[in-house]
Motif scaffolding. Structure first.
Motif, short mmCIF file in Angstrom:
data_model
loop_
_atom_site.label_atom_id
_atom_site.label_comp_id
_atom_site.label_asym_id
_atom_site.label_seq_id
_atom_site.Cartn_x
_atom_site.Cartn_y
_atom_site.Cartn_z
N ASN A 80 7.44 4.75 -20.39
CA ASN A 80 6.98 5.94 -19.47
C ASN A 80 5.74 5.49 -18.63
OD1 ASN A 80 7.91 8.51 -18.61
ND2 ASN A 80 5.96 9.37 -19.58
N THR A 81 6.02 4.33 -18.21
CA THR A 81 5.14 3.59 -17.32
C THR A 81 5.46 3.02 -16.09
OG1 THR A 81 5.28 1.24 -18.26
CG2 THR A 81 3.77 2.76 -18.95
N VAL A 82 4.87 2.86 -15.13
CA VAL A 82 5.45 2.55 -13.69
C VAL A 82 4.40 1.08 -13.34
CG1 VAL A 82 5.64 2.65 -11.13
CG2 VAL A 82 5.95 4.61 -12.70
N ASN A 83 4.96 0.20 -13.03
CA ASN A 83 4.12 -1.26 -12.68
C ASN A 83 4.03 -1.67 -11.42
OD1 ASN A 83 3.54 -1.24 -15.97
ND2 ASN A 83 5.84 -1.64 -15.80
N LEU A 84 3.20 -2.40 -10.94
CA LEU A 84 3.11 -3.11 -9.80
C LEU A 84 2.76 -4.29 -9.76
CD1 LEU A 84 3.42 -2.38 -6.62
CD2 LEU A 84 1.02 -2.20 -6.56
N GLN A 85 3.85 -5.26 -9.66
CA GLN A 85 3.40 -6.87 -9.94
C GLN A 85 3.12 -7.24 -8.52
OE1 GLN A 85 3.43 -8.75 -12.36
NE2 GLN A 85 2.66 -10.61 -11.19
N MET A 86 1.77 -7.80 -8.39
CA MET A 86 1.44 -8.39 -7.01
C MET A 86 0.92 -9.98 -7.30
SD MET A 86 -1.40 -5.46 -6.57
CE MET A 86 -2.59 -5.83 -7.75
N ASN A 87 1.82 -10.73 -6.19
CA ASN A 87 1.71 -11.98 -6.28
C ASN A 87 1.15 -12.48 -4.90
OD1 ASN A 87 3.00 -12.17 -8.84
ND2 ASN A 87 5.10 -12.10 -7.66
N SER A 88 0.60 -13.71 -4.90
CA SER A 88 0.04 -14.20 -3.93
C SER A 88 -1.06 -13.20 -3.15
CB SER A 88 1.31 -14.33 -2.65
OG SER A 88 2.17 -15.33 -3.31
N LEU A 89 -1.89 -12.80 -3.84
CA LEU A 89 -2.76 -11.67 -3.28
C LEU A 89 -3.79 -12.47 -2.22
CD1 LEU A 89 -3.62 -10.31 -6.67
CD2 LEU A 89 -2.94 -8.95 -4.78
N LYS A 90 -4.14 -11.53 -1.37
CA LYS A 90 -5.06 -11.88 -0.03
C LYS A 90 -6.25 -10.99 -0.20
CE LYS A 90 -0.71 -12.34 2.57
NZ LYS A 90 0.09 -12.02 3.90
N PRO A 91 -7.17 -11.29 0.27
CA PRO A 91 -8.32 -10.67 0.45
C PRO A 91 -8.24 -9.34 1.15
CG PRO A 91 -8.88 -12.85 1.11
CD PRO A 91 -7.46 -13.04 0.99
N GLU A 92 -7.43 -9.11 2.01
CA GLU A 92 -7.03 -7.82 2.44
C GLU A 92 -6.39 -6.66 1.61
OE1 GLU A 92 -6.36 -10.87 3.77
OE2 GLU A 92 -4.31 -10.88 4.81
N ASP A 93 -5.91 -7.23 0.33
CA ASP A 93 -5.41 -6.29 -0.44
C ASP A 93 -6.43 -5.94 -1.37
OD1 ASP A 93 -2.84 -9.12 -1.11
OD2 ASP A 93 -2.76 -7.01 -0.23
N THR A 94 -7.60 -6.15 -1.15
CA THR A 94 -8.88 -5.78 -1.88
C THR A 94 -8.85 -4.05 -1.59
OG1 THR A 94 -9.98 -7.64 -1.92
CG2 THR A 94 -11.28 -5.63 -2.10
N ALA A 95 -8.98 -3.41 -2.71
CA ALA A 95 -8.85 -1.84 -2.58
C ALA A 95 -8.84 -1.13 -4.06
CB ALA A 95 -7.63 -1.59 -1.89
N ALA A 96 -8.98 0.10 -4.05
CA ALA A 96 -8.63 0.93 -5.02
C ALA A 96 -7.22 1.43 -5.04
CB ALA A 96 -9.72 2.19 -5.45
N TYR A 97 -6.53 0.89 -6.11
CA TYR A 97 -5.10 1.26 -6.32
C TYR A 97 -4.73 2.55 -7.21
CZ TYR A 97 -3.83 -3.07 -3.79
OH TYR A 97 -3.80 -4.10 -3.08
N TYR A 98 -3.91 3.41 -6.47
CA TYR A 98 -3.74 4.62 -7.17
C TYR A 98 -2.13 4.89 -7.32
CZ TYR A 98 -8.26 5.83 -5.55
OH TYR A 98 -9.51 6.04 -5.42
N CYS A 99 -1.69 5.35 -8.51
CA CYS A 99 -0.51 5.54 -8.70
C CYS A 99 -0.31 6.97 -8.75
CB CYS A 99 -0.36 5.47 -10.58
SG CYS A 99 1.42 5.87 -10.98
N ALA A 100 1.06 7.55 -8.06
CA ALA A 100 1.36 8.86 -7.87
C ALA A 100 2.77 9.21 -8.27
CB ALA A 100 1.16 9.14 -6.08
N ALA A 101 2.88 10.42 -8.27
CA ALA A 101 4.31 10.99 -8.75
C ALA A 101 4.72 12.51 -8.10
CB ALA A 101 4.26 10.97 -10.38
N VAL A 102 5.69 12.52 -8.08
CA VAL A 102 6.25 13.81 -7.39
C VAL A 102 7.64 14.17 -8.18
CG1 VAL A 102 7.28 13.09 -5.43
CG2 VAL A 102 6.65 15.23 -5.49
N ARG A 103 7.92 15.28 -8.50
CA ARG A 103 9.34 15.55 -9.27
C ARG A 103 10.09 15.72 -7.93
NH1 ARG A 103 11.28 17.37 -13.84
NH2 ARG A 103 13.30 18.64 -13.69
N SER A 104 11.32 15.41 -8.16
CA SER A 104 12.34 15.16 -7.01
C SER A 104 13.54 15.59 -7.45
CB SER A 104 12.27 13.69 -6.43
OG SER A 104 13.49 13.65 -5.41
#
Length: 126
Positions: free
Chosen positions: A76-100
């Motif tokens: 019951n997880t959602v993942n985000l694999q991030m490769n070749s990271l750049k300085p402009e990727d710097t941020a707080a990352y948030y997970c979100a969900a909505v029933r559809s």
């Protein structure tokens, strides 16, 4: 109600890889579209990636070919694999969900999501 908790944020060097995880509780994510957003200091929260419950995906142009969103139904997880990271990727990352009701609905607007995690910080140094 769905509770979301992100993990995996860190300080890394440019070119590195990082894997973020979002653990959901309260409901199974089988009928939920899930997304990742990010917010840098002084900027609006922006769309990064989305996965519909039908397993379709879409990405922001800035991360396409570098980031991959995936889901583990058993955990019951959602993942985000991030490769070749750049300085402009710097941020707080948030997970979100909505029933559809639709297996193919892939919202990209913040207001379209009902549930949010607290965020995890990713800092990429040059």
């Amino acid at each position: 109600q769905v509770q979301l908790v992100e993990s995996g944020g860190a300080l890394v060097q440019a070119g590195s890889s990082l894997r973020l995880s979002c653990a959901a509780s309260g409901r199974t994510l089988r009928s939920y579209t899930t997304g990742w957003f990010r917010q840098a200091p002084g900027k609006e929260r922006e769309f990064v990636a989305v996965m519909t419950w039908g397993a379709n995906t879409d990405y922001a142009d800035s991360v396409k070919s570098r980031f991959t969103i995936s889901r583990d139904i058993v955990k019951n997880t959602v993942n985000l694999q991030m490769n070749s990271l750049k300085p402009e990727d710097t941020a707080a990352y948030y997970c979100a969900a909505v029933r559809s009701e639709s297996s193919n609905w892939a919202p990209k607007q913040r207001r379209e999501y009902d549930y949010w995690g607290q965020g995890t910080q990713v800092t990429v140094s040059s």
